[in-house]
Motif scaffolding. Structure first.
Motif, short mmCIF file in Angstrom:
data_model
loop_
_atom_site.label_atom_id
_atom_site.label_comp_id
_atom_site.label_asym_id
_atom_site.label_seq_id
_atom_site.Cartn_x
_atom_site.Cartn_y
_atom_site.Cartn_z
N ARG A 182 31.43 70.40 -35.22
CA ARG A 182 30.90 71.39 -34.27
C ARG A 182 30.35 70.75 -33.00
O ARG A 182 30.52 71.29 -31.91
N ASP A 183 29.66 69.62 -33.14
CA ASP A 183 29.07 68.96 -31.97
C ASP A 183 30.15 68.46 -31.01
O ASP A 183 30.05 68.65 -29.80
N SER A 236 31.85 71.40 -29.35
CA SER A 236 31.01 71.95 -28.29
C SER A 236 31.10 71.10 -27.02
O SER A 236 31.20 71.63 -25.91
N GLU A 237 31.08 69.78 -27.18
CA GLU A 237 31.18 68.89 -26.02
C GLU A 237 32.54 69.04 -25.34
O GLU A 237 32.62 69.05 -24.10
#
Length: 91
Positions: free
Chosen positions: A57-58, A61-62
């Motif tokens: 997810r991180d 998102s980036e």
């Protein structure tokens, strides 16, 4: 750090800084703008593609944020070009 003094020959070779952009877009300028549009569009597409493939997810998102940034840059360039064209300054 020390300040370097310009000799008279260097001072003569320096061009004055433009206060405003010129009213004409040259062929070379237009080619560079087209390249910038293409680079931003490609970066936006790649970021979107890799975000769709990503399971973290991180990182996803980036990548989404990166794609959105390139989309904003693309849209900003297009806005500037449209304004130039509307003002009959585009050649």
């Amino acid at each position: 750090m020390h300040n370097e003094q310009m000799n008279p020959q260097q001072a003569q070779n320096q061009q004055p800084m433009m206060e405003q952009p010129p009213h004409v877009i040259t062929t070379k300028d237009l080619a560079y703008i087209n390249d910038m549009l293409a680079w931003n569009l490609l970066a936006m597409k790649k970021a979107h593609f890799f975000a769709q493939q990503c399971q973290d997810r991180d990182i996803k998102s980036e990548l989404d944020q990166c794609g959105q940034m390139h989309q904003r840059h693309y849209e900003l360039l297009m806005t500037h070009l449209q304004e130039k064209q509307q003002n009959n300054q585009f050649m």
